[in-house]
Scaffold this motif. Structure first.
Motif, short mmCIF file in Angstrom:
data_model
loop_
_atom_site.label_atom_id
_atom_site.label_comp_id
_atom_site.label_asym_id
_atom_site.label_seq_id
_atom_site.Cartn_x
_atom_site.Cartn_y
_atom_site.Cartn_z
N MET A 44 0.86 -1.18 0.00
CA MET A 44 0.00 0.00 0.00
C MET A 44 0.89 1.23 0.00
SD MET A 44 -2.86 -1.48 -0.03
CE MET A 44 -4.01 -0.18 0.24
N ALA A 45 0.89 1.98 -1.09
CA ALA A 45 1.74 3.17 -1.19
C ALA A 45 1.07 4.35 -0.51
CB ALA A 45 2.00 3.48 -2.65
N LYS A 46 1.86 5.11 0.21
CA LYS A 46 1.38 6.32 0.88
C LYS A 46 2.27 7.49 0.47
CE LYS A 46 -0.44 3.84 4.83
NZ LYS A 46 -0.41 3.66 6.26
N PRO A 47 1.76 8.70 0.59
CA PRO A 47 2.59 9.84 0.24
C PRO A 47 3.82 9.95 1.14
CG PRO A 47 0.30 10.49 0.54
CD PRO A 47 0.41 9.08 0.97
N VAL A 48 4.90 10.45 0.56
CA VAL A 48 6.14 10.63 1.31
C VAL A 48 5.97 11.81 2.25
CG1 VAL A 48 8.58 11.15 1.12
CG2 VAL A 48 7.50 9.70 -0.57
N THR A 49 6.35 11.62 3.50
CA THR A 49 6.25 12.70 4.49
C THR A 49 7.63 12.99 5.04
OG1 THR A 49 5.85 11.13 6.27
CG2 THR A 49 3.91 12.03 5.17
N GLY A 50 7.77 14.15 5.61
CA GLY A 50 9.04 14.52 6.21
C GLY A 50 9.45 15.90 5.78
N SER A 51 10.64 16.26 6.18
CA SER A 51 11.14 17.58 5.83
C SER A 51 12.58 17.45 5.35
CB SER A 51 11.07 18.52 7.02
OG SER A 51 11.92 18.06 8.05
N ASP A 52 13.01 18.46 4.65
CA ASP A 52 14.36 18.48 4.12
C ASP A 52 14.95 19.85 4.41
OD1 ASP A 52 16.32 17.07 2.93
OD2 ASP A 52 15.69 17.44 0.88
N HIS A 53 15.87 19.91 5.35
CA HIS A 53 16.47 21.20 5.66
C HIS A 53 17.99 21.06 5.77
CE1 HIS A 53 15.78 19.19 9.52
NE2 HIS A 53 16.82 19.86 9.98
N LYS A 54 18.66 22.09 5.36
CA LYS A 54 20.11 22.10 5.35
C LYS A 54 20.63 22.26 6.77
CE LYS A 54 23.89 24.34 2.96
NZ LYS A 54 24.23 25.33 1.94
N VAL A 55 21.58 21.41 7.16
CA VAL A 55 22.11 21.44 8.51
C VAL A 55 23.45 22.17 8.54
CG1 VAL A 55 22.93 20.03 10.42
CG2 VAL A 55 20.92 19.32 9.14
N ASP A 56 24.35 21.79 7.66
CA ASP A 56 25.69 22.36 7.70
C ASP A 56 26.31 22.24 6.32
OD1 ASP A 56 27.92 23.53 8.72
OD2 ASP A 56 28.56 21.85 9.97
N GLU A 57 27.36 22.98 6.09
CA GLU A 57 28.06 22.92 4.82
C GLU A 57 29.55 22.87 5.09
OE1 GLU A 57 28.68 25.65 0.84
OE2 GLU A 57 26.88 25.90 2.04
N ILE A 58 30.20 21.88 4.51
CA ILE A 58 31.64 21.73 4.68
C ILE A 58 32.25 21.74 3.29
CG2 ILE A 58 33.50 20.23 5.49
CD1 ILE A 58 31.52 19.07 7.50
N LYS A 59 33.21 22.61 3.08
CA LYS A 59 33.85 22.73 1.77
C LYS A 59 35.32 22.36 1.89
CE LYS A 59 30.84 26.26 -0.09
NZ LYS A 59 30.76 27.58 -0.69
N GLY A 60 35.84 21.68 0.88
CA GLY A 60 37.26 21.38 0.81
C GLY A 60 37.71 20.26 1.73
N THR A 61 36.83 19.35 2.12
CA THR A 61 37.24 18.27 3.01
C THR A 61 37.99 17.18 2.25
OG1 THR A 61 36.48 16.67 4.63
CG2 THR A 61 35.05 17.03 2.75
#
Length: 86
Positions: A44-61
């Protein structure tokens, strides 16, 4: 004595190889015993729930892995949704 008496020995090789191939194919493929997920499972398929938010950004690792990743903890990442079975 006839020369035909040894002819059966030549047929044993190809027949034995064919029988071995078929036995290994049936053993590893299990086509007659496999589970037909598409036909035998009701999902039984249901709509996808949740949230998507940016936590941190690391550059040059230079790290190859992310600290705290759960790539090997399958049961922690994927969990069956418990709910009504209707």
């Amino acid at each position: 004595m006839s020369d035909d008496s040894g002819l059966w020995l030549l047929a044993v090789g190809p027949v034995g190889a064919t029988a071995l191939y078929w036995a290994l194919y049936r053993y590893y493929r299990n086509t007659d015993k496999s589970h037909a997920f598409e036909r035998e499972t009701d999902v039984m398929a249901k709509p996808v729930t949740g949230s998507d938010h940016k936590v941190d950004e690391i550059k040059g690792t230079q790290e190859r892995r992310i600290d705290g990743d759960n790539v090997s903890a399958y049961r922690q990442r994927v969990q069956r949704v418990r709910g009504d079975s209707s």
